[in-house]
Design a protein around this motif. Structure first.
Motif, short mmCIF file in Angstrom:
data_model
loop_
_atom_site.label_atom_id
_atom_site.label_comp_id
_atom_site.label_asym_id
_atom_site.label_seq_id
_atom_site.Cartn_x
_atom_site.Cartn_y
_atom_site.Cartn_z
N PHE A 43 0.56 -1.34 0.45
CA PHE A 43 0.12 0.10 0.00
C PHE A 43 0.67 1.14 0.04
O PHE A 43 0.38 2.07 -0.84
CB PHE A 43 -1.31 0.20 1.34
N ASN A 84 1.98 4.00 -3.06
CA ASN A 84 1.06 5.69 -3.09
C ASN A 84 2.38 6.25 -2.50
O ASN A 84 2.74 7.35 -2.25
CB ASN A 84 0.47 5.87 -1.54
N TRP A 101 0.93 5.75 11.97
CA TRP A 101 -0.14 7.59 12.08
C TRP A 101 -0.68 7.90 12.96
O TRP A 101 -1.01 8.81 13.30
CB TRP A 101 -0.93 6.55 10.88
N PHE A 154 0.91 10.68 2.66
CA PHE A 154 0.03 10.34 3.34
C PHE A 154 -0.54 10.84 3.98
O PHE A 154 -0.20 11.61 4.57
CB PHE A 154 0.93 9.25 4.39
N ASN A 155 -2.41 10.68 3.77
CA ASN A 155 -3.27 11.57 5.10
C ASN A 155 -4.12 10.35 5.67
O ASN A 155 -4.20 9.26 5.36
CB ASN A 155 -3.87 12.02 4.01
N ASP A 207 -6.95 9.64 4.26
CA ASP A 207 -7.91 9.07 3.74
C ASP A 207 -7.14 8.28 3.28
O ASP A 207 -8.03 6.86 3.12
CB ASP A 207 -8.30 9.50 2.03
N GLN A 208 -6.24 8.07 3.32
CA GLN A 208 -5.61 6.86 2.70
C GLN A 208 -5.43 5.92 4.13
O GLN A 208 -5.29 4.73 3.38
CB GLN A 208 -4.12 7.02 2.42
N GLU A 231 -8.21 3.96 4.08
CA GLU A 231 -8.49 2.72 2.97
C GLU A 231 -7.85 1.99 3.73
O GLU A 231 -8.26 0.80 3.23
CB GLU A 231 -7.90 3.76 1.80
N LEU A 232 -6.76 1.96 4.08
CA LEU A 232 -6.04 0.80 4.74
C LEU A 232 -6.86 -0.02 5.67
O LEU A 232 -6.70 -1.00 5.62
CB LEU A 232 -4.52 1.21 5.01
#
Length: 252
Positions: free
Chosen positions: A127, A131, A195, A211-212, A214-215, A218-219
């Motif tokens: 992942f 990205n 994170w 990286f944010n 939203d990601q 998603e993960l």
């Protein structure tokens, strides 16, 4: 260029009769060595033509991690706490190695992030790479953020975890327990734990590389969906095993 090979090596074996535990001695007969090429006898000038074979071997000790450190001692003996996956444990080992390579005194969240990428085969690592977050970029940002260590400083074999890194590990365990899902704690949980530590070096490096939240969401969704798709497959395997065992018992 011609070479001479020995076609016959007469050897006698003996040991000290007064000491049964003495090493086995192999003696080469000086007058019995012949060259297969020219048929000449070969002489041995040294009077000490004995080879001592020792049966003693050094034992090799390997340490295998079966879990990861926790700041909550009650978890170490609890059977209800989920286990870390093999990839997560390997990622942690690689994190310690990365900290040592950079000559840092501790294993921080930045090292945990690098460990995930070094292991490379997990969903979290794939992942990150998808990205645009690579090991080279993370290592470069780590040095930019934390600086280089002293040239003559040597890290311990297992650099202790920083407080943010330990909280990231415990966060991963807590989230896995809260989810109520079966299975292991994966590198994806570990990445999300990094994170979650917003003031940590790992979080800052991830944010710098794009990286944010939203990601992260998603993960997290992909972790749950992977588990849901895995359960029917696992149930099918277990059902098949049960049928096979029942058939075998019926044939007895």
């Amino acid at each position: 260029m011609s070479t001479h090979s020995l076609s016959l090596l007469p050897i006698s074996c003996h040991r000290n009769p007064n000491d049964p535990a003495s090493p086995l001695l192999l003696s080469l007969h000086k007058n019995g060595l012949f060259s297969s090429l020219i048929g000449q006898k070969l002489s041995i000038q040294s009077s000490h033509s004995r080879l001592v074979v020792s049966t003693r071997y050094r034992s090799t000790v390997a340490t295998v991690l079966l879990s990861l450190p926790t700041a909550k001692p009650e978890r170490t003996s609890s059977e209800k706490v989920p286990k870390w996956s093999a990839r997560a444990i390997k990622s942690f080992s690689m994190a310690e190695l990365e900290a040592r390579k950079l000559k840092y005194p501790n294993t921080g969240t930045e090292a945990l992030l690098m460990g995930i990428l070094v292991e490379g085969t997990s969903l979290a690592a794939k992942f990150l790479r998808a990205n645009g977050i690579t090991l080279f970029k993370v290592r470069e940002e780590t040095v930019n953020l934390l600086g280089k260590s002293d040239l003559y400083f040597f890290s311990p074999e297992h650099p202790p975890l920083t407080e943010p890194a330990q909280r990231a590990l415990d966060w991963a365990v807590d989230e896995k327990i809260k989810s109520g899902e079966e299975g292991e704690i994966t590198t994806s949980h570990l990445l999300l734990g990094i994170w979650a530590e917003e003031e940590s070096a790992g979080h800052k490096i991830l944010a710098t590389l794009g990286f944010n939240d939203d990601q992260a969401k998603e993960l997290a969704k992909s972790v749950s969906s992977n588990f849901r798709s895995f359960r029917p497959w696992l149930k099918t395997i277990l059902d098949n095993v049960f049928v096979i065992q029942k058939t075998r018992l019926g044939n007895l």
